[in-house]
Design an enzyme around this catalytic site. Structure first.
Site, PDB file in Angstrom:
ATOM      1  N   ARG A 104       0.888  -1.173   0.000  1.00 43.23           N
ATOM      2  CA  ARG A 104       0.000   0.000   0.000  1.00 43.23           C
ATOM      3  C   ARG A 104       0.919   1.215   0.000  1.00 43.23           C
ATOM      4  NH1 ARG A 104      -5.403   1.145   1.553  1.00 43.23           N
ATOM      5  NH2 ARG A 104      -5.671   3.096   2.693  1.00 43.23           N
ATOM      6  N   HIS A 131      -6.800   1.375  -7.140  1.00 42.90           N
ATOM      7  CA  HIS A 131      -7.196   0.641  -5.926  1.00 42.90           C
ATOM      8  C   HIS A 131      -8.012  -0.594  -6.339  1.00 42.90           C
ATOM      9  CE1 HIS A 131      -7.809  -0.220  -1.858  1.00 42.90           C
ATOM     10  NE2 HIS A 131      -8.516   0.814  -1.441  1.00 42.90           N
ATOM     11  N   GLN A 134     -10.210  -2.810  -3.770  1.00 49.43           N
ATOM     12  CA  GLN A 134     -11.481  -2.197  -3.385  1.00 49.43           C
ATOM     13  C   GLN A 134     -12.534  -2.428  -4.457  1.00 49.43           C
ATOM     14  OE1 GLN A 134     -12.468  -0.362  -0.413  1.00 49.43           O
ATOM     15  NE2 GLN A 134     -14.365  -0.971  -1.424  1.00 49.43           N
ATOM     16  N   ASP A 219     -16.035   9.107  -3.042  1.00 49.55           N
ATOM     17  CA  ASP A 219     -14.864   8.958  -2.168  1.00 49.55           C
ATOM     18  C   ASP A 219     -14.579  10.326  -1.566  1.00 49.55           C
ATOM     19  OD1 ASP A 219     -12.603   7.945  -0.934  1.00 49.55           O
ATOM     20  OD2 ASP A 219     -11.406   7.766  -2.750  1.00 49.55           O
ATOM     21  N   CYS A 259     -15.895   3.736  -0.425  1.00 47.91           N
ATOM     22  CA  CYS A 259     -14.792   2.850  -0.026  1.00 47.91           C
ATOM     23  C   CYS A 259     -14.328   3.088   1.404  1.00 47.91           C
ATOM     24  CB  CYS A 259     -13.632   2.966  -1.006  1.00 47.91           C
ATOM     25  SG  CYS A 259     -12.923   4.618  -1.089  1.00 47.91           S
ATOM     26  N   ARG A 287     -14.185  -6.772   1.378  1.00 51.57           N
ATOM     27  CA  ARG A 287     -12.739  -6.692   1.137  1.00 51.57           C
ATOM     28  C   ARG A 287     -12.085  -7.986   1.618  1.00 51.57           C
ATOM     29  NH1 ARG A 287      -9.977  -1.770   1.028  1.00 51.57           N
ATOM     30  NH2 ARG A 287      -8.157  -3.083   0.666  1.00 51.57           N
TER      31      ARG A 287
END
Length: 306
Positions: A104, A131, A134, A219, A259, A287
């Site tokens: 990450r 991402h 996700q 987001d 998310c 997830r």
């Protein structure tokens, strides 16, 4: 045998991605029925975190343990990565001791360079560009509640950020129409827009983008690393808040996704996560399940061929 990586949704075929979604649903069912399933016994996942995390850390670490393996948390503060060891050198050494590595990070080039020098699968747990993990959770959530997303309309409201980029890749791979509503100057990656072709349209008016949509997603307005832009962004994005009235313009059976973490009162109204159309909690849990499917998919085959 060269390792299989998951840095982007484009690293798999559409059929493989569909298979991962279905497998995520199966693994979720096993867990809900309390059935132990440990195909990754004695396998170890290294997790490199340059960015803070709640869901990514929990889902990969818990997922690895539930599959019978172990996960090791590595931050730049505790490793030589933070002291300037070249990424390529770290990749060679780490991959000689681990069975897979999740990263990450900020720069997407960190991932591509690490993967180029790794002898085991590398997974993108988030970069400034993409991402994909996700998105897999989002696709599993939609599939569970509404079936196949192919041919459906998805609206992305807000910044043309890494999530938006991954939604564009998802539109290509899962075959849906994507409408992006963003302020001028905050459009997503031009190259990706070109690649997506007529699957993606960009709008200025969120109501126009959401009209008749089956899935609406957003987001935060300022991502990690953009803290100095917060005030300016809040002013620019104010008309792009998703609230109940905006969802009323969408399809009657619309699902709302985020998310997380969410900034209530900014990109969403204070009450939106309590709306029955919001599936953000199920999306967050997924997830875990779809990443377990991904770990099984990437790590297991290496041992069948060994």
């Amino acid at each position: 045998m060269s390792a299989r990586h998951f840095l982007s949704l484009m690293d798999c075929t559409p059929q493989e991605l569909q298979g991962l979604v279905r497998r995520g649903i199966e693994l979720k069912d096993l867990r809900e029925r309390g059935i132990l399933f440990e195909p990754l016994k004695n396998r170890v996942l290294g997790m490199i975190f340059e960015k803070a995390s709640t869901r990514t850390r929990l889902s990969f670490e818990a997922g690895m343990i539930q599959l019978g393996g172990q996960a090791i948390f590595l931050s730049p503060r505790d490793t030589q990565l933070g002291r300037g060891e070249p990424i390529s050198d770290s990749a060679i050494v780490m991959s000689s001791m681990l069975d897979a590595i999740m990263i990450r990070t900020f720069a997407h080039s960190t991932l591509t360079e690490f993967a180029a020098n790794s002898s085991v699968p590398v997974i993108n747990g988030l970069s400034d560009d993409l991402h994909p993990c996700q998105l897999m959770a989002d696709m599993q959530t939609f599939h569970e509640l509404r079936g196949n997303i192919a041919g459906k309309t998805v609206a992305w409201i807000g910044d043309g950020n890494n999530m938006c980029n991954s939604y564009m890749e998802a539109a290509i791979q899962f075959d849906f129409q994507l409408r992006i509503a963003c302020p001028e100057g905050y459009e997503p990656e031009g190259q990706l827009l070109a690649q997506a072709g007529d699957r993606v349209q960009v709008f200025r008016d969120p109501r126009e983008a959401v009209s008749g949509a089956h899935l609406v997603s957003t987001d935060v307005w300022a991502s990690m690393g953009q803290e100095d832009e917060v005030a300016a962004r809040i002013a620019t994005f104010r008309p792009y808040q998703v609230d109940r009235a905006l969802l009323d313009v969408a399809a009657e059976d619309v699902l709302f996704m985020h998310c997380l973490p969410a900034h209530r009162g900014e990109e969403i109204s204070h009450d939106l996560l309590d709306d029955k159309r919001s599936v953000a909690w199920q999306q967050a849990e997924n997830r875990l399940h779809v990443q377990k499917a991904l770990l099984e998919f990437l790590v297991e085959p290496a041992y069948h061929h060994a």
